[in-house]
Structure formats: C-alpha cells, structure tokens
Design a protein around this motif. Structure first.
Motif, PDB file in Angstrom:
ATOM      1  N   ALA A 174       0.838  -1.205   0.000  1.00  0.00           N
ATOM      2  CA  ALA A 174       0.000   0.000   0.000  1.00  0.00           C
ATOM      3  C   ALA A 174       0.872   1.255   0.000  1.00  0.00           C
ATOM      4  O   ALA A 174       0.603   2.214  -0.735  1.00  0.00           O
ATOM      5  CB  ALA A 174      -0.935  -0.009   1.217  1.00  0.00           C
ATOM      6  N   ALA A 175       1.931   1.247   0.786  1.00  0.00           N
ATOM      7  CA  ALA A 175       2.842   2.396   0.828  1.00  0.00           C
ATOM      8  C   ALA A 175       3.550   2.560  -0.514  1.00  0.00           C
ATOM      9  O   ALA A 175       3.709   3.687  -1.001  1.00  0.00           O
ATOM     10  CB  ALA A 175       3.854   2.220   1.957  1.00  0.00           C
ATOM     11  N   ALA A 176       3.960   1.456  -1.124  1.00  0.00           N
ATOM     12  CA  ALA A 176       4.632   1.513  -2.423  1.00  0.00           C
ATOM     13  C   ALA A 176       3.692   2.080  -3.494  1.00  0.00           C
ATOM     14  O   ALA A 176       4.132   2.835  -4.369  1.00  0.00           O
ATOM     15  CB  ALA A 176       5.137   0.133  -2.820  1.00  0.00           C
ATOM     16  N   ILE A 213       3.726   5.664  -6.428  1.00  0.00           N
ATOM     17  CA  ILE A 213       3.301   5.851  -7.818  1.00  0.00           C
ATOM     18  C   ILE A 213       2.227   6.939  -7.876  1.00  0.00           C
ATOM     19  O   ILE A 213       2.295   7.859  -8.691  1.00  0.00           O
ATOM     20  CB  ILE A 213       2.748   4.528  -8.397  1.00  0.00           C
ATOM     21  N   MET A 214       1.259   6.828  -6.969  1.00  0.00           N
ATOM     22  CA  MET A 214       0.114   7.735  -7.009  1.00  0.00           C
ATOM     23  C   MET A 214       0.488   9.186  -6.743  1.00  0.00           C
ATOM     24  O   MET A 214      -0.038  10.086  -7.395  1.00  0.00           O
ATOM     25  CB  MET A 214      -0.949   7.272  -6.004  1.00  0.00           C
ATOM     26  N   ASP A 215       1.408   9.425  -5.783  1.00  0.00           N
ATOM     27  CA  ASP A 215       1.704  10.828  -5.459  1.00  0.00           C
ATOM     28  C   ASP A 215       2.338  11.552  -6.642  1.00  0.00           C
ATOM     29  O   ASP A 215       2.021  12.708  -6.911  1.00  0.00           O
ATOM     30  CB  ASP A 215       2.538  10.973  -4.178  1.00  0.00           C
ATOM     31  N   GLY A 216       3.191  10.862  -7.384  1.00  0.00           N
ATOM     32  CA  GLY A 216       3.797  11.478  -8.561  1.00  0.00           C
ATOM     33  C   GLY A 216       2.793  11.750  -9.661  1.00  0.00           C
ATOM     34  O   GLY A 216       2.795  12.824 -10.279  1.00  0.00           O
ATOM     35  N   VAL A 239      11.918   0.688  -7.720  1.00  0.00           N
ATOM     36  CA  VAL A 239      10.903  -0.320  -8.062  1.00  0.00           C
ATOM     37  C   VAL A 239      11.416  -1.723  -7.775  1.00  0.00           C
ATOM     38  O   VAL A 239      10.714  -2.547  -7.170  1.00  0.00           O
ATOM     39  CB  VAL A 239      10.471  -0.182  -9.548  1.00  0.00           C
ATOM     40  N   LEU A 240      12.650  -2.005  -8.170  1.00  0.00           N
ATOM     41  CA  LEU A 240      13.221  -3.336  -7.955  1.00  0.00           C
ATOM     42  C   LEU A 240      13.412  -3.619  -6.463  1.00  0.00           C
ATOM     43  O   LEU A 240      13.153  -4.732  -6.005  1.00  0.00           O
ATOM     44  CB  LEU A 240      14.543  -3.473  -8.719  1.00  0.00           C
ATOM     45  N   GLN A 241      13.827  -2.618  -5.699  1.00  0.00           N
ATOM     46  CA  GLN A 241      13.949  -2.803  -4.251  1.00  0.00           C
ATOM     47  C   GLN A 241      12.583  -3.141  -3.643  1.00  0.00           C
ATOM     48  O   GLN A 241      12.470  -4.055  -2.821  1.00  0.00           O
ATOM     49  CB  GLN A 241      14.517  -1.547  -3.580  1.00  0.00           C
ATOM     50  N   MET A 242      11.566  -2.411  -4.052  1.00  0.00           N
ATOM     51  CA  MET A 242      10.226  -2.657  -3.520  1.00  0.00           C
ATOM     52  C   MET A 242       9.717  -4.037  -3.924  1.00  0.00           C
ATOM     53  O   MET A 242       9.110  -4.738  -3.120  1.00  0.00           O
ATOM     54  CB  MET A 242       9.267  -1.556  -3.949  1.00  0.00           C
TER      55      MET A 242
END
Length: 185
Positions: A40-42, A46-49, A127-130
C-alpha cells in the motif's frame, strides 16, 4: 502545502512505524500484514507522482518528502529484515549507505545550483527494491511456495542496480561540477 500528492507521501511515511511494529513480532499473519502495508505504501509512491504532475501540485515540500519517504520505507524494511536474519546485514548497509551518499550528493549539488532529479536507473532501482522486499516480507511459504528465494534474487539484482545508479549520479554530477568549475574560470 498539504495537497493530495503530499498527503499520499505523508501516508507512506506514516506506514513506516506500522511496518516496524508488525515485523517486531513476526509471525505468518504479521508478515502478511507487513507485506500488505508495504505494498500500500509503495502504491502511494506511484500515485503521489501521478497526482502531483496531473493536477499541477508539484511543490518543494513534495520534492523533498517523496525521496525521503522512499528511503525511510525501504530502510525500515531492510533494518527489520536484517534484525530477523532474513537479509544479510552487508546488503542492507550497502543499500542504505548508497541512499545516504546520494542524499549528501544532492546537498552538495544544490550548492552548485544543480538539482539532481531521479533518473531512470534511480527509479528502476526503487521499483526493484520494492519488488524484492515484498516476498522477503511475506517470508513464510504460501500454498507450498517459498517466497524467500525470489526475494533474495530480486534483492541482489536491486543491489547491483543500486550501486550502478549511485555511481551514475556521482559520475553525472562530477561532469556537471567540472564543467561549471571550468566555466567559472
């Protein structure tokens, strides 16, 4: 200042203590919950940008908070996974150390009047870390599938990209700083 985009970023920061608490007493349910909180945090990343750009809500606060939120979320997950013995400490140190180094580089660059924005390597690294941390947070087998090996492989790939992107930031800034020093003469 507290527009929708920034509020999404603040929500990502707010997820950090929840993630830490869930991983402090890990069990199957807590790990599933931690992974869901992390996802959800990840998604807010995406959404904030998207929200900031589409609604013209890009702010100085947002430019500061967004990468900070990413670093806090990823660092908290890495520290807790290291505490649990699910991630090797040296991997966490290298990833977190790179984040601190690039943050410092951005501060130095600001003195030169240079803004170091996230490049494609930096974005892909995040992205890869997440993606790597999700199966590592899940940890326990699900329907006979062990997510840990996938998470480990993705984390090592993320580690390589973390180093590559860090070197790229330093190299790019070095070229810019050398050019500006040369121009000042």
């Amino acid at each position: 200042m507290f527009n929708l985009a920034n509020n999404l970023t603040l929500a990502r920061i707010g997820a950090v203590p929840i993630l830490v608490i869930l991983l402090y007493f890990p069990g199957r349910g807590a790990c599933i919950a931690a992974m869901l909180v992390f996802i959800a945090a990840a998604v807010t990343d995406i959404m904030d940008g998207v929200v900031a750009r589409s609604r013209n809500l890009v702010t100085t606060l947002g430019k500061f908070l967004d990468p900070l939120a990413d670093k806090l979320l990823i660092s908290a997950a890495l520290v807790m996974l290291t505490r649990l013995g699910w991630v090797e400490a040296w991997v966490a140190v290298v990833i977190i150390g790179r984040e601190i180094a690039v943050t410092g580089l951005r501060a130095v660059a600001a003195d030169y009047g240079v803004i170091i924005a996230a490049d494609r390597f930096g974005k892909l690294k995040t992205v890869l870390q997440m993606m790597a941390l999700c199966p590592l947070l899940l940890h326990f087998p699900v329907w006979g599938w062990d997510p840990a090996p996938l998470g480990s492989v993705l984390l090592y790939l993320a580690l390589v990209l973390t180093l590559v992107s860090g070197v790229n930031y330093f190299y790019s800034f070095g070229k810019t700083a050398a050019w500006s020093e040369k121009s000042a003469r």
